[in-house]
Scaffold this motif. Structure first.
Motif, PDB file in Angstrom:
ATOM      1  N   ILE A 103     -38.379  -5.853  12.642  1.00 35.35           N
ATOM      2  CA  ILE A 103     -37.692  -6.887  11.947  1.00 35.35           C
ATOM      3  C   ILE A 103     -36.447  -6.929  12.768  1.00 35.35           C
ATOM      4  N   ASP A 104     -36.266  -7.949  14.297  1.00 31.30           N
ATOM      5  CA  ASP A 104     -35.314  -8.343  14.353  1.00 31.30           C
ATOM      6  C   ASP A 104     -33.954  -8.349  14.137  1.00 31.30           C
ATOM      7  N   MET A 105     -32.972  -7.608  15.026  1.00 32.91           N
ATOM      8  CA  MET A 105     -31.467  -7.379  14.914  1.00 32.91           C
ATOM      9  C   MET A 105     -30.708  -8.368  15.862  1.00 32.91           C
ATOM     10  N   GLU A 106     -29.398  -8.198  14.950  1.00 27.82           N
ATOM     11  CA  GLU A 106     -28.806  -9.598  16.502  1.00 27.82           C
ATOM     12  C   GLU A 106     -26.857  -8.714  16.279  1.00 27.82           C
ATOM     13  N   GLU A 107     -27.003  -8.604  17.861  1.00 23.22           N
ATOM     14  CA  GLU A 107     -25.382  -8.424  17.431  1.00 23.22           C
ATOM     15  C   GLU A 107     -24.372  -8.853  16.988  1.00 23.22           C
ATOM     16  N   VAL A 108     -23.307  -8.241  16.100  1.00 23.48           N
ATOM     17  CA  VAL A 108     -22.435  -9.043  15.248  1.00 23.48           C
ATOM     18  C   VAL A 108     -20.994  -8.646  16.152  1.00 23.48           C
ATOM     19  N   ASN A 109     -20.528  -9.665  16.409  1.00 23.42           N
ATOM     20  CA  ASN A 109     -19.710 -10.216  16.811  1.00 23.42           C
ATOM     21  C   ASN A 109     -18.355  -9.803  15.850  1.00 23.42           C
ATOM     22  N   ILE A 110     -16.936  -8.958  16.602  1.00 26.19           N
ATOM     23  CA  ILE A 110     -16.471  -8.333  16.156  1.00 26.19           C
ATOM     24  C   ILE A 110     -15.057  -9.058  15.545  1.00 26.19           C
ATOM     25  N   SER A 111     -14.893  -9.622  13.932  1.00 28.70           N
ATOM     26  CA  SER A 111     -13.895 -10.797  13.511  1.00 28.70           C
ATOM     27  C   SER A 111     -12.388 -10.496  14.076  1.00 28.70           C
ATOM     28  N   ARG A 112     -12.014  -8.998  13.683  1.00 28.62           N
ATOM     29  CA  ARG A 112     -10.402  -8.682  13.949  1.00 28.62           C
ATOM     30  C   ARG A 112     -10.218  -7.666  13.709  1.00 28.62           C
ATOM     31  N   VAL A 113      -9.718  -7.271  14.240  1.00 28.41           N
ATOM     32  CA  VAL A 113      -8.443  -5.935  13.767  1.00 28.41           C
ATOM     33  C   VAL A 113      -7.670  -6.416  12.751  1.00 28.41           C
ATOM     34  N   THR A 114      -7.246  -5.588  11.836  1.00 29.70           N
ATOM     35  CA  THR A 114      -6.251  -6.677  10.332  1.00 29.70           C
ATOM     36  C   THR A 114      -5.538  -5.506  10.426  1.00 29.70           C
ATOM     37  N   SER A 115      -3.852  -5.696  10.493  1.00 25.88           N
ATOM     38  CA  SER A 115      -3.547  -4.884  10.503  1.00 25.88           C
ATOM     39  C   SER A 115      -2.403  -4.862   9.105  1.00 25.88           C
ATOM     40  N   GLU A 116      -1.365  -4.137   9.011  1.00 24.82           N
ATOM     41  CA  GLU A 116       0.003  -4.580   8.878  1.00 24.82           C
ATOM     42  C   GLU A 116       1.242  -3.639   8.444  1.00 24.82           C
ATOM     43  N   ILE A 117       2.299  -3.584   8.441  1.00 26.41           N
ATOM     44  CA  ILE A 117       3.468  -2.763   8.940  1.00 26.41           C
ATOM     45  C   ILE A 117       4.519  -2.602   7.798  1.00 26.41           C
ATOM     46  N   ARG A 118       4.825  -2.170   8.076  1.00 22.49           N
ATOM     47  CA  ARG A 118       5.788  -1.100   6.819  1.00 22.49           C
ATOM     48  C   ARG A 118       6.788   0.006   7.029  1.00 22.49           C
ATOM     49  N   SER A 119       8.198  -0.554   6.653  1.00 21.07           N
ATOM     50  CA  SER A 119       9.076   0.854   7.280  1.00 21.07           C
ATOM     51  C   SER A 119       9.617   0.695   5.666  1.00 21.07           C
ATOM     52  N   VAL A 120       9.683   2.406   5.281  1.00 25.56           N
ATOM     53  CA  VAL A 120      10.419   3.156   4.394  1.00 25.56           C
ATOM     54  C   VAL A 120      11.828   4.153   4.846  1.00 25.56           C
ATOM     55  N   ASN A 121      12.831   3.759   4.099  1.00 23.36           N
ATOM     56  CA  ASN A 121      13.846   4.560   4.831  1.00 23.36           C
ATOM     57  C   ASN A 121      14.425   5.519   4.390  1.00 23.36           C
ATOM     58  N   SER A 122      14.502   6.165   3.576  1.00 21.12           N
ATOM     59  CA  SER A 122      15.722   6.907   3.460  1.00 21.12           C
ATOM     60  C   SER A 122      15.970   7.220   2.039  1.00 21.12           C
ATOM     61  N   ILE A 123      14.016   7.647   2.062  1.00 21.79           N
ATOM     62  CA  ILE A 123      13.982   7.606   0.497  1.00 21.79           C
ATOM     63  C   ILE A 123      13.231   8.842   0.055  1.00 21.79           C
ATOM     64  N   THR A 124      13.715   9.550  -0.582  1.00 21.24           N
ATOM     65  CA  THR A 124      14.093  10.763  -1.410  1.00 21.24           C
ATOM     66  C   THR A 124      12.097  11.712  -2.342  1.00 21.24           C
ATOM     67  N   GLN A 125      11.997  10.577  -1.991  1.00 22.55           N
ATOM     68  CA  GLN A 125      10.622  11.088  -2.758  1.00 22.55           C
ATOM     69  C   GLN A 125       9.774  11.419  -2.075  1.00 22.55           C
ATOM     70  N   VAL A 126       9.492  12.923  -1.253  1.00 22.74           N
ATOM     71  CA  VAL A 126       8.898  13.028  -0.093  1.00 22.74           C
ATOM     72  C   VAL A 126       7.817  13.415  -0.183  1.00 22.74           C
ATOM     73  N   ASP A 127       7.313  14.273  -1.336  1.00 20.95           N
ATOM     74  CA  ASP A 127       5.415  14.492  -1.733  1.00 20.95           C
ATOM     75  C   ASP A 127       5.372  12.717  -1.970  1.00 20.95           C
ATOM     76  N   ASN A 128       3.763  12.958  -0.863  1.00 22.97           N
ATOM     77  CA  ASN A 128       2.686  12.167  -1.749  1.00 22.97           C
ATOM     78  C   ASN A 128       3.267  10.405  -1.345  1.00 22.97           C
ATOM     79  N   TYR A 129       4.487  10.401  -1.009  1.00 28.71           N
ATOM     80  CA  TYR A 129       4.489   9.074  -0.707  1.00 28.71           C
ATOM     81  C   TYR A 129       3.662   7.320  -0.278  1.00 28.71           C
ATOM     82  N   ALA A 130       3.358   7.147  -0.438  1.00 24.65           N
ATOM     83  CA  ALA A 130       1.909   5.829  -0.486  1.00 24.65           C
ATOM     84  C   ALA A 130       2.447   4.774   0.095  1.00 24.65           C
ATOM     85  N   VAL A 131       2.335   4.570   1.666  1.00 22.92           N
ATOM     86  CA  VAL A 131       3.260   3.889   2.353  1.00 22.92           C
ATOM     87  C   VAL A 131       2.712   2.133   2.055  1.00 22.92           C
TER      88      VAL A 131
END
Length: 266
Positions: A103-131
């Protein structure tokens, strides 16, 4: 990292017999160093693909690994991603009479690197903050009929305070997931299989993928960059499963800017 696929294989019975009743996969490491190979088989019947096989191999130099999968499906495909060009993958379909067919296989091109950015400032919840949290968009139409594979690629963290980070797969999360484009990432919705949540703060349960620590200097940001694939972390994002970056401050508040990057292939 190279990625290959069989594409959609038609396996409808002809005069009562399927072309393939089994698929045999051989992974061969011809490199002078060890390597990783992630293999996934997908059933393409219906509107949603469903996995029928999943394996992650670690191969020493000159090691050979063989796997056999039953394939009683009208339509299926096999995808593979591997860490070094020295790895070779060979597939054979086996019919009811025991005849082997390559069974033949062919190389797949990478479509993209998808990213996201977030800034979190002066948050007092210091444990387990899901960003930031990612998940696959189940309504995404896969180009070319090939499964959209999504892996965590890496992360960047700017912080004023010493902190630790945790990457958690699965679990329950608050906030809302949205499709792209977002205010910070202008990717058309038809070009990414991901949704992102930047309004989250808490994730419960789930599986820890990796952890690390960060230095910080009061009054100034320091940067930590992590390429998880280079570290051998091959974390695949399953359909409907969250992948969440969590920050724990080692001081009295959280003051960070984070970027989480996902590698999409099809």
């Amino acid at each position: 990292m190279p990625s290959i696929t069989t594409g959609n294989l038609i396996n409808i019975p002809i005069q009562g017999d399927r072309p393939y009743v089994q698929v045999i996969v051989k992974v061969i490491n011809n490199n002078t160093s060890s390597g990783l190979c992630y293999l996934k088989g997908l059933v393409n019947n219906g509107s949603q693909q469903a996995p029928f096989a999943e394996d992650l191999f670690f191969l020493d130099t000159e090691e050979i690994i063989t796997r056999t999968y039953d394939v009683g499906y009208d339509h299926f495909q096999i995808n593979a991603i591997y860490s070094t060009l020295g790895l070779e993958i060979a597939l054979y379909g086996v019919d009811a009479g025991g005849l082997y067919t390559p069974i033949d296989m062919e190389e797949v091109n990478i479509s993209r690197v998808t990213s996201e950015i977030r800034s979190v400032n002066s948050i007092t919840q210091v444990d387990n903050y899901a960003v930031i949290s990612f998940r696959k968009n189940l309504s995404f139409t896969n180009p070319y009929g090939v499964a959209a594979s999504v892996y965590v690629e890496g992360l960047d963290i700017l912080t004023r305070n010493p902190a630790r980070y945790t990457l958690i797969q699965g679990g329950n999360i608050d906030g809302n997931f949205i499709q792209y484009p977002t205010p910070t990432t202008q990717i058309p919705a038809e070009e990414t299989a991901l949704e992102v949540n930047t309004t989250c703060s808490v994730v419960t349960n789930g599986r820890v993928v990796t952890q690390g620590t960060l230095t910080g200097i009061a009054g100034a940001f320091t940067k930590t960059s992590v390429n998880l694939m280079e570290e051998g972390v091959m974390c695949y994002l399953e359909d409907g499963t969250n992948l969440t970056l969590v920050i724990d401050s080692l001081m009295e508040d959280i003051d960070v800017v984070v970027t989480l990057r996902m590698l999409e292939q099809w």
